[in-house]
Each structure stands twice: as structure tokens, then as C-alpha cells.
Scaffold this motif. Sequence first.
Motif, PDB file in Angstrom:
ATOM      1  N   MET A  29       0.830  -1.192   0.000  1.00 57.79           N
ATOM      2  CA  MET A  29       0.000   0.000   0.000  1.00 57.79           C
ATOM      3  C   MET A  29       0.870   1.250   0.000  1.00 57.79           C
ATOM      4  N   ALA A  30       0.405   2.280  -0.634  1.00 61.21           N
ATOM      5  CA  ALA A  30       1.156   3.528  -0.635  1.00 61.21           C
ATOM      6  C   ALA A  30       1.088   4.181   0.723  1.00 61.21           C
ATOM      7  N   GLN A  31       2.179   4.751   1.112  1.00 61.83           N
ATOM      8  CA  GLN A  31       2.220   5.384   2.428  1.00 61.83           C
ATOM      9  C   GLN A  31       1.205   6.504   2.539  1.00 61.83           C
ATOM     10  N   SER A  32       0.974   7.249   1.453  1.00 61.95           N
ATOM     11  CA  SER A  32       0.081   8.395   1.522  1.00 61.95           C
ATOM     12  C   SER A  32      -1.358   7.998   1.764  1.00 61.95           C
ATOM     13  N   THR A  33      -1.735   6.776   1.383  1.00 65.48           N
ATOM     14  CA  THR A  33      -3.112   6.352   1.607  1.00 65.48           C
ATOM     15  C   THR A  33      -3.273   5.632   2.926  1.00 65.48           C
ATOM     16  N   VAL A  34      -2.206   4.992   3.402  1.00 65.19           N
ATOM     17  CA  VAL A  34      -2.301   4.269   4.672  1.00 65.19           C
ATOM     18  C   VAL A  34      -2.126   5.212   5.855  1.00 65.19           C
ATOM     19  N   PHE A  35      -1.131   6.090   5.771  1.00 61.96           N
ATOM     20  CA  PHE A  35      -0.824   6.970   6.886  1.00 61.96           C
ATOM     21  C   PHE A  35      -0.924   8.422   6.426  1.00 61.96           C
ATOM     22  N   SER A  36      -2.092   8.993   6.540  1.00 63.17           N
ATOM     23  CA  SER A  36      -2.272  10.391   6.194  1.00 63.17           C
ATOM     24  C   SER A  36      -2.340  11.215   7.467  1.00 63.17           C
ATOM     25  N   PRO A  37      -1.863  12.448   7.449  1.00 61.02           N
ATOM     26  CA  PRO A  37      -1.894  13.273   8.648  1.00 61.02           C
ATOM     27  C   PRO A  37      -3.309  13.493   9.144  1.00 61.02           C
ATOM     28  N   VAL A  38      -3.443  13.704  10.452  1.00 62.11           N
ATOM     29  CA  VAL A  38      -4.745  14.020  11.020  1.00 62.11           C
ATOM     30  C   VAL A  38      -5.286  15.278  10.381  1.00 62.11           C
ATOM     31  N   THR A  52      16.695  13.188   4.030  1.00 60.89           N
ATOM     32  CA  THR A  52      16.084  11.994   3.432  1.00 60.89           C
ATOM     33  C   THR A  52      15.108  11.307   4.376  1.00 60.89           C
ATOM     34  N   ILE A  53      15.591  10.874   5.531  1.00 62.34           N
ATOM     35  CA  ILE A  53      14.795  10.006   6.397  1.00 62.34           C
ATOM     36  C   ILE A  53      13.631  10.745   7.038  1.00 62.34           C
ATOM     37  N   LEU A  54      13.911  11.826   7.726  1.00 59.40           N
ATOM     38  CA  LEU A  54      12.860  12.513   8.481  1.00 59.40           C
ATOM     39  C   LEU A  54      11.839  13.222   7.591  1.00 59.40           C
ATOM     40  N   PRO A  55      12.225  13.772   6.423  1.00 60.16           N
ATOM     41  CA  PRO A  55      11.180  14.275   5.527  1.00 60.16           C
ATOM     42  C   PRO A  55      10.181  13.186   5.111  1.00 60.16           C
ATOM     43  N   ARG A  56      10.674  11.957   4.897  1.00 58.47           N
ATOM     44  CA  ARG A  56       9.764  10.861   4.568  1.00 58.47           C
ATOM     45  C   ARG A  56       8.796  10.605   5.722  1.00 58.47           C
ATOM     46  N   VAL A  57       9.336  10.633   6.950  1.00 60.03           N
ATOM     47  CA  VAL A  57       8.497  10.397   8.121  1.00 60.03           C
ATOM     48  C   VAL A  57       7.459  11.499   8.268  1.00 60.03           C
ATOM     49  N   ARG A  58       7.883  12.752   8.072  1.00 63.08           N
ATOM     50  CA  ARG A  58       6.930  13.867   8.168  1.00 63.08           C
ATOM     51  C   ARG A  58       5.826  13.725   7.136  1.00 63.08           C
ATOM     52  N   GLU A  59       6.159  13.328   5.945  1.00 58.57           N
ATOM     53  CA  GLU A  59       5.162  13.191   4.889  1.00 58.57           C
ATOM     54  C   GLU A  59       4.178  12.058   5.183  1.00 58.57           C
ATOM     55  N   MET A  60       4.578  11.106   6.001  1.00 49.25           N
ATOM     56  CA  MET A  60       3.665  10.045   6.427  1.00 49.25           C
ATOM     57  C   MET A  60       2.672  10.538   7.481  1.00 49.25           C
ATOM     58  N   GLY A  61       2.954  11.701   8.083  1.00 48.57           N
ATOM     59  CA  GLY A  61       2.018  12.286   9.025  1.00 48.57           C
ATOM     60  C   GLY A  61       2.459  12.277  10.462  1.00 48.57           C
TER      61      GLY A  61
END
Length: 444
Positions: free
Chosen positions: A1-10, A307-316
Motif C-alpha cells: 500500500m502507498a504510504q500516503s493512503t495508509v498513513f495520512s496526517p490528522v 532523506t529520512i525525516l522528511p519521509r516520516v513527516r510526509e507520512m504524518g
Amino acid sequence: MAQSTVFSPVEKRPLEKKYLLPSDHVEPLSLSRYLPSDTAYFYGFPSGEDSNFFNAVPAWIEELVAGRILTCAGPSVRAVEFAASMFPEIWNFLKNELGVSVIPREHTLTFPEEINADLSGSKRNTAIRSALQKMLETRSLVMAQPYLEPETENLYHIPPQLTNYLNDKMNLASYIPTQYLPKIERTYANGLEFSQDVYAFALPCVVKVSSSSSGDGVRICQTQQDLQDAKRDFQCIHGRILIEEFIPAPLNICVQFGIPWDAHMSIEVIGYHQQLTSTKGEFLGGIVRPSLPAPSFDQISSLLLNTILPRVREMGWYGVGGLDVLIARDGRFYFIDPNFRMNATTAYLFHVKNGKIRTPVLSFIGLYKGTFDEFRKVIAPIATEGSAQQRISIVSLTKNGVFRFHAGLLFNGENEQDLSESAKHLLDLGISSRALEKVCDESV
């Protein structure tokens, strides 16, 4: 599953694409810098094996751990606490006699006294979940390792499934480039499958419960006997088991970071602590050295920030956390464990960055058996903030039969013997501590 659909910000917010190390900040560093106003922070974990997480830590440690937030919550974050750290005599001793800068008492939320160190396992989890539902408003809670039960899901700022996903070692490769990770040699669905496998492992290796913390689910196996012991210890685990390659590395650090909830604020690397662990990989304490950068720290920070933390932020996800890193003799580094939550030395790193602590410090858990007067006589001379005799800085204190505290041992970084001598002095005062004992043993 794409991260953007599974973990979207509140709440959808524009992402700031500038990532920097902390610069001159106006307000002191605290949890309030990274979390929404009026957040209720619970530095807590499910007990036993609940919500897909393995936690073998005794309940009294959980009480002590939750108290670490009291000196670093900041002006707009509330602390969820166990009664053991909020009894009037404990609070008054910490605040009024030792001069510890804790948040106002009205900024704390306290569990009922019946949720104490005598309560464990499923009964403890049920009682805590029930109390959280009564104490908190919708979308107000950040919990170190959240419960996944449906009845508590509406309490969290961040989807609990996201925090648990990020804290699972199996998912490191979803946000960290694989060249910076140890190789996973083998995986098992559960402990029983692992215990029954007759595969001939190359030794040494590291056995890990995929979702666990503080070394509860880690066994460093140098021999076949170590491996058999790990199979015995983990045979009843319901969660996944990983077999990782062993990385020979002289330095084990935890790099701590902050991802602000306000997307207009930059992601920050706060600092790091050196990990003090047992031979089996259990966490005992951390050493913060304010003026000593770790090898490869600039490269690690750059990878985190760009690299790492921007990905985490984008996951929400947002808040404070840490990633454990092994640094090999040739400078190569490997991320080995995620901690998307406060860490054991977070308060001390904040105090260092804010100029409150100016010397190296060793975090440790101490235990003292005796009356309150005896405890006061031993502790007050060495723990009163700002005194000339101060040797330790206490951030959390409980009493449940005995006195237990989480503290930082201040030592002279210019004198290699000062740490071991100071640790021995505390032990001679009647303070019990595995971290202090290890420091003394290693100096022999």
C-alpha cells in the motif's frame, strides 16, 4: 500500500521543505516546540504483549519513565503521570527541596492510585485505557507506544497505527535507505516458529523481537548456547522475530530529533547520546557529551534531515524521537532501532541545549531503600539544583515501597576517571544502579 493512503496526517498541512540543525531559537527547547498546544503526552507503553508490542519492563519502571516528561514538557504540553510520582511529599521534595524545574502541577493529569506497580499485564492495560478515556479529550493524546484498541483510537493526535508502524524494526527500510541498515538474515512469524527452526545460523548474530524497546526483545548471540537461550526466551512471543547480521562497532549512539507539528518549522537534529548497554543488548543508560561530536555525526545528521525525516513527516508523524545507530571503526554507520517517542536522555539533551547542564552527564536509574529522612539525608546534598555540591540532576522520582529515581550523573569530561569515581561514590552512599555498576566495572 502507498504510504500516503495508509498513513495520512490528522490534519493536512503544507510541508516546509527546508531542513536544518537547530539554530538560535527564541524559546527553550521542550516538547512544546514540537507538539500542538495542550497536547497530553503519556510516556507509556502497553504491558506484556499488547497492541502488537512486547514489553517486559516491570511496572515500577513504567511509572518512573512517565515522570521524565515533567522537566521538559514546556509551557503548552500536559504530562500524563502515575500516582507514584505525584504524591505530595514526592512532588514537594523534587520541586521545593531539590529545586527541580518541573511543570506546574495543574499541567499534569494523574492516574488513579489503584493503577500502581502491583498491577500488571492485561489488567494494567485495561485500567490505563479506561482511565485515559475518562481523563482526555478527543485528539489530545500523544503516547510513546499507543494502544491499538478501537475504543482509544479517537484520543490520539497521530494515528496510533502510524506510530506503531514506525516503531517496528521490520519497517525501517520503508523510510531509511537499505545501505544504512544491517542485513536481515531471516524472519519468523512468531517466537514458536523461531524456536523450532534448526537452521544453522552464522554467528555472531542479533535476534530481535520486531516490535519492542529498551533491549527487552534483543539478544546478541555470540555462541550456540546464546542462540538456544534466545529461542527459549522468545518461544512464546506472538510477534515477528528478526535475525540480523552482527555489526562490530565500537560506538552505539541514539540520535535524537524533533519534527514540529507546525509545518512551517524546520525538522531538527537535537543531539545524541552514547548508549550504555548490557552484554545482551539491554539498555542501561545514556551518556551525553555536550562538546564531543560523534564520528560521522555530520553525515548521519545530513541523511536524517534531508532523506529520512522528511519521509516520516510526509507520512504524518511529528514530535520527538530517536534512532539508534552503530558506528563502525571505518566510519560506516547503520540504523538499528527506531524510537518514535521521547527517549531516556531527551530531557538531558534539552537541558544541555538550553544551557542548564554544561558538563557531560550519564543518565541512570537509581534505587534507595530507607525512610524518607534517610533518603533526604543522602540525596539532598548531591541533588540540589545549582548547589556547589551537586553531582546528580533528578528528572523523575517515585516511591512505591522504595525510592526510585531517574537522574543524570554530572561528571568532568576532561578527567576520564571522574565518571567511574563519581559512580562509585553514589554506590557507596547506598544507591543501587546497574548503570553505575557497569561504569565501575568497565573502569577496572
